[in-house]
Design a protein around this motif. Structure first.
Motif, PDB file in Angstrom:
ATOM      1  N   LEU A  11       0.856  -1.173   0.000  1.00  0.00           N
ATOM      2  CA  LEU A  11       0.000   0.000   0.000  1.00  0.00           C
ATOM      3  C   LEU A  11       0.897   1.229   0.000  1.00  0.00           C
ATOM      4  CD1 LEU A  11      -2.429  -1.123   2.855  1.00  0.00           C
ATOM      5  CD2 LEU A  11      -2.832  -1.344   0.396  1.00  0.00           C
ATOM      6  N   VAL A  12       0.667   2.134  -0.940  1.00  0.00           N
ATOM      7  CA  VAL A  12       1.506   3.311  -1.087  1.00  0.00           C
ATOM      8  C   VAL A  12       0.627   4.549  -1.104  1.00  0.00           C
ATOM      9  CG1 VAL A  12       3.240   4.492  -2.463  1.00  0.00           C
ATOM     10  CG2 VAL A  12       3.225   1.996  -2.362  1.00  0.00           C
ATOM     11  N   GLU A  13       0.771   5.388  -0.076  1.00  0.00           N
ATOM     12  CA  GLU A  13      -0.003   6.619   0.034  1.00  0.00           C
ATOM     13  C   GLU A  13       0.723   7.785  -0.620  1.00  0.00           C
ATOM     14  OE1 GLU A  13      -0.469   4.484   4.115  1.00  0.00           O
ATOM     15  OE2 GLU A  13       1.142   4.908   2.690  1.00  0.00           O
ATOM     16  N   SER A  14      -0.057   8.771  -1.055  1.00  0.00           N
ATOM     17  CA  SER A  14       0.499  10.003  -1.584  1.00  0.00           C
ATOM     18  C   SER A  14      -0.531  11.113  -1.432  1.00  0.00           C
ATOM     19  CB  SER A  14       0.910   9.852  -3.050  1.00  0.00           C
ATOM     20  OG  SER A  14      -0.210   9.572  -3.871  1.00  0.00           O
ATOM     21  N   GLY A  15      -0.097  12.351  -1.607  1.00  0.00           N
ATOM     22  CA  GLY A  15      -0.998  13.487  -1.623  1.00  0.00           C
ATOM     23  C   GLY A  15      -0.959  14.381  -0.407  1.00  0.00           C
ATOM     24  N   GLY A  16      -0.196  14.020   0.611  1.00  0.00           N
ATOM     25  CA  GLY A  16      -0.115  14.844   1.797  1.00  0.00           C
ATOM     26  C   GLY A  16       0.639  16.140   1.537  1.00  0.00           C
ATOM     27  N   GLY A  17       0.577  17.030   2.521  1.00  0.00           N
ATOM     28  CA  GLY A  17       1.258  18.300   2.402  1.00  0.00           C
ATOM     29  C   GLY A  17       0.796  19.281   3.450  1.00  0.00           C
ATOM     30  N   ARG A  41      -6.302  15.956  -1.248  1.00  0.00           N
ATOM     31  CA  ARG A  41      -6.782  14.674  -1.730  1.00  0.00           C
ATOM     32  C   ARG A  41      -5.668  13.648  -1.585  1.00  0.00           C
ATOM     33  NH1 ARG A  41      -7.150  11.646  -6.621  1.00  0.00           N
ATOM     34  NH2 ARG A  41      -9.188  10.618  -6.901  1.00  0.00           N
ATOM     35  N   LEU A  42      -5.905  12.634  -0.767  1.00  0.00           N
ATOM     36  CA  LEU A  42      -4.950  11.559  -0.559  1.00  0.00           C
ATOM     37  C   LEU A  42      -5.306  10.368  -1.440  1.00  0.00           C
ATOM     38  CD1 LEU A  42      -4.654  11.559   3.337  1.00  0.00           C
ATOM     39  CD2 LEU A  42      -3.479  13.015   1.670  1.00  0.00           C
ATOM     40  N   SER A  43      -4.282   9.667  -1.903  1.00  0.00           N
ATOM     41  CA  SER A  43      -4.470   8.466  -2.701  1.00  0.00           C
ATOM     42  C   SER A  43      -3.667   7.322  -2.107  1.00  0.00           C
ATOM     43  CB  SER A  43      -4.030   8.691  -4.149  1.00  0.00           C
ATOM     44  OG  SER A  43      -4.838   9.654  -4.787  1.00  0.00           O
ATOM     45  N   CYS A  44      -4.170   6.120  -2.297  1.00  0.00           N
ATOM     46  CA  CYS A  44      -3.482   4.903  -1.874  1.00  0.00           C
ATOM     47  C   CYS A  44      -3.579   3.904  -3.010  1.00  0.00           C
ATOM     48  CB  CYS A  44      -4.110   4.341  -0.599  1.00  0.00           C
ATOM     49  SG  CYS A  44      -3.537   2.701  -0.139  1.00  0.00           S
ATOM     50  N   VAL A  45      -2.435   3.489  -3.530  1.00  0.00           N
ATOM     51  CA  VAL A  45      -2.377   2.495  -4.589  1.00  0.00           C
ATOM     52  C   VAL A  45      -2.008   1.154  -3.974  1.00  0.00           C
ATOM     53  CG1 VAL A  45      -1.300   1.821  -6.751  1.00  0.00           C
ATOM     54  CG2 VAL A  45      -1.758   4.239  -6.290  1.00  0.00           C
ATOM     55  N   ALA A  46      -2.827   0.140  -4.236  1.00  0.00           N
ATOM     56  CA  ALA A  46      -2.664  -1.175  -3.639  1.00  0.00           C
ATOM     57  C   ALA A  46      -2.191  -2.189  -4.671  1.00  0.00           C
ATOM     58  CB  ALA A  46      -3.981  -1.648  -3.022  1.00  0.00           C
ATOM     59  N   SER A  47      -1.448  -3.186  -4.201  1.00  0.00           N
ATOM     60  CA  SER A  47      -1.009  -4.273  -5.054  1.00  0.00           C
ATOM     61  C   SER A  47      -0.790  -5.516  -4.201  1.00  0.00           C
ATOM     62  CB  SER A  47       0.268  -3.908  -5.822  1.00  0.00           C
ATOM     63  OG  SER A  47       1.330  -3.609  -4.926  1.00  0.00           O
ATOM     64  N   CYS A  60      -3.109   4.233   4.857  1.00  0.00           N
ATOM     65  CA  CYS A  60      -4.014   3.328   4.170  1.00  0.00           C
ATOM     66  C   CYS A  60      -3.908   1.946   4.809  1.00  0.00           C
ATOM     67  CB  CYS A  60      -3.627   3.282   2.694  1.00  0.00           C
ATOM     68  SG  CYS A  60      -4.695   2.318   1.631  1.00  0.00           S
ATOM     69  N   ASN A  61      -5.029   1.223   4.877  1.00  0.00           N
ATOM     70  CA  ASN A  61      -5.069  -0.050   5.582  1.00  0.00           C
ATOM     71  C   ASN A  61      -6.016  -1.023   4.892  1.00  0.00           C
ATOM     72  OD1 ASN A  61      -7.169  -1.410   7.693  1.00  0.00           O
ATOM     73  ND2 ASN A  61      -5.052  -1.763   8.380  1.00  0.00           N
ATOM     74  N   VAL A  62      -5.632  -2.306   4.912  1.00  0.00           N
ATOM     75  CA  VAL A  62      -6.530  -3.383   4.512  1.00  0.00           C
ATOM     76  C   VAL A  62      -6.394  -4.509   5.526  1.00  0.00           C
ATOM     77  CG1 VAL A  62      -4.839  -4.438   2.930  1.00  0.00           C
ATOM     78  CG2 VAL A  62      -7.291  -4.871   2.617  1.00  0.00           C
ATOM     79  N   LYS A  63      -7.512  -5.141   5.872  1.00  0.00           N
ATOM     80  CA  LYS A  63      -7.544  -6.222   6.852  1.00  0.00           C
ATOM     81  C   LYS A  63      -7.937  -7.520   6.166  1.00  0.00           C
ATOM     82  CE  LYS A  63      -8.792  -2.989  10.494  1.00  0.00           C
ATOM     83  NZ  LYS A  63      -9.835  -2.543  11.445  1.00  0.00           N
ATOM     84  N   MET A  64      -7.185  -8.582   6.467  1.00  0.00           N
ATOM     85  CA  MET A  64      -7.405  -9.881   5.845  1.00  0.00           C
ATOM     86  C   MET A  64      -7.360 -10.973   6.884  1.00  0.00           C
ATOM     87  SD  MET A  64      -5.011  -9.589   2.463  1.00  0.00           S
ATOM     88  CE  MET A  64      -5.050  -8.139   1.421  1.00  0.00           C
ATOM     89  N   LEU A  65      -8.112 -12.046   6.628  1.00  0.00           N
ATOM     90  CA  LEU A  65      -8.067 -13.241   7.448  1.00  0.00           C
ATOM     91  C   LEU A  65      -7.012 -14.173   6.891  1.00  0.00           C
ATOM     92  CD1 LEU A  65     -11.876 -13.897   7.921  1.00  0.00           C
ATOM     93  CD2 LEU A  65     -10.285 -13.067   9.650  1.00  0.00           C
ATOM     94  N   LYS A  66      -5.993 -14.495   7.726  1.00  0.00           N
ATOM     95  CA  LYS A  66      -4.919 -15.343   7.232  1.00  0.00           C
ATOM     96  C   LYS A  66      -4.219 -16.144   8.314  1.00  0.00           C
ATOM     97  CE  LYS A  66      -1.131 -13.379   5.925  1.00  0.00           C
ATOM     98  NZ  LYS A  66      -0.131 -12.599   5.131  1.00  0.00           N
ATOM     99  N   PRO A  67      -4.906 -17.009   9.052  1.00  0.00           N
ATOM    100  CA  PRO A  67      -6.358 -17.186   9.174  1.00  0.00           C
ATOM    101  C   PRO A  67      -6.985 -16.248  10.190  1.00  0.00           C
ATOM    102  CG  PRO A  67      -5.244 -18.863  10.437  1.00  0.00           C
ATOM    103  CD  PRO A  67      -4.164 -18.047   9.784  1.00  0.00           C
ATOM    104  N   THR A  68      -6.187 -15.650  11.081  1.00  0.00           N
ATOM    105  CA  THR A  68      -6.729 -14.630  11.973  1.00  0.00           C
ATOM    106  C   THR A  68      -6.599 -13.271  11.299  1.00  0.00           C
ATOM    107  OG1 THR A  68      -4.613 -14.462  13.126  1.00  0.00           O
ATOM    108  CG2 THR A  68      -6.268 -15.926  14.060  1.00  0.00           C
ATOM    109  N   LEU A  69      -7.297 -12.265  11.827  1.00  0.00           N
ATOM    110  CA  LEU A  69      -7.330 -10.953  11.200  1.00  0.00           C
ATOM    111  C   LEU A  69      -5.950 -10.310  11.250  1.00  0.00           C
ATOM    112  CD1 LEU A  69      -9.561  -9.287   9.839  1.00  0.00           C
ATOM    113  CD2 LEU A  69      -9.748  -8.007  11.968  1.00  0.00           C
TER     114      LEU A  69
END
Length: 118
Positions: free
Chosen positions: A4-10, A19-25, A95-104
Motif C-alpha cells: 500500500l503506497v499513500e500520496s498526496g499529503g502536504g 486529496r490523498l491516494s493509496c495504490v494497492a497491489s 491506508c489499511n486493509v484487513k485480511m483473514l490469514k487465518p486470523t485478522l
C-alpha cells in the motif's frame, strides 16, 4: 506481497483541501474493504473512514460531512478527499486493509503527512 503506497499529503491552511491516494497491489483489491487511519504526535492511531466492497462509505464522527472516501477498482486505488480542514486533522494518514490469514491481519502503507496550519 501486499503493498500500500499513500500520496498526496502536504501543508494546507485551515479551511483548505487535500486529496490523498493509496495504490494497492499484491491482492485482489475489489474483494476487500479499504480503510484510512491517522495518527497525530503523542496520540493513538484512530480510524478515519472505510469503504466497503460494495462501495459504501463509513466515517468517523470527527470527519463526517468534510471527508469523502472512494475507490476505483480498475486502478486499485482508494482516495480520501479532505475538505474544510482543521488543525486537529494534522496527522500522518495511513491506508489499511484487513485480511483473514487465518486470523485478522492488518497491512499498512508507510503513511503521508498532512499538516493543517496558518
Amino acid at each position: 506481497q501486499v503493498q500500500l503506497v499513500e500520496s498526496g499529503g502536504g501543508l494546507v491552511q485551515p479551511g483548505g483541501s487535500l486529496r490523498l491516494s493509496c495504490v494497492a497491489s499484491g491482492f485482489t483489491f475489489s474483494s476487500y474493504g479499504m480503510n484510512w487511519y491517522r495518527q497525530a504526535p503523542g496520540k493513538e492511531r484512530e480510524w478515519v473512514a472505510t469503504i466497503t466492497v460494495v462501495d459504501v462509505p463509513i466515517y468517523a464522527d470527527s470527519v463526517k460531512g468534510r471527508f469523502t472516501i472512494s475507490r476505483d477498482n480498475a486502478e486499485n486505488t482508494v482516495t480520501l478527499q479532505m475538505n474544510t480542514l482543521k488543525p486537529d486533522d494534522t496527522a500522518v494518514y495511513y491506508c489499511n486493509v484487513k485480511m483473514l490469514k487465518p486470523t485478522l491481519f492488518s497491512y499498512w502503507g508507510q503513511g503521508t503527512q498532512v499538516t493543517v496550519s496558518s
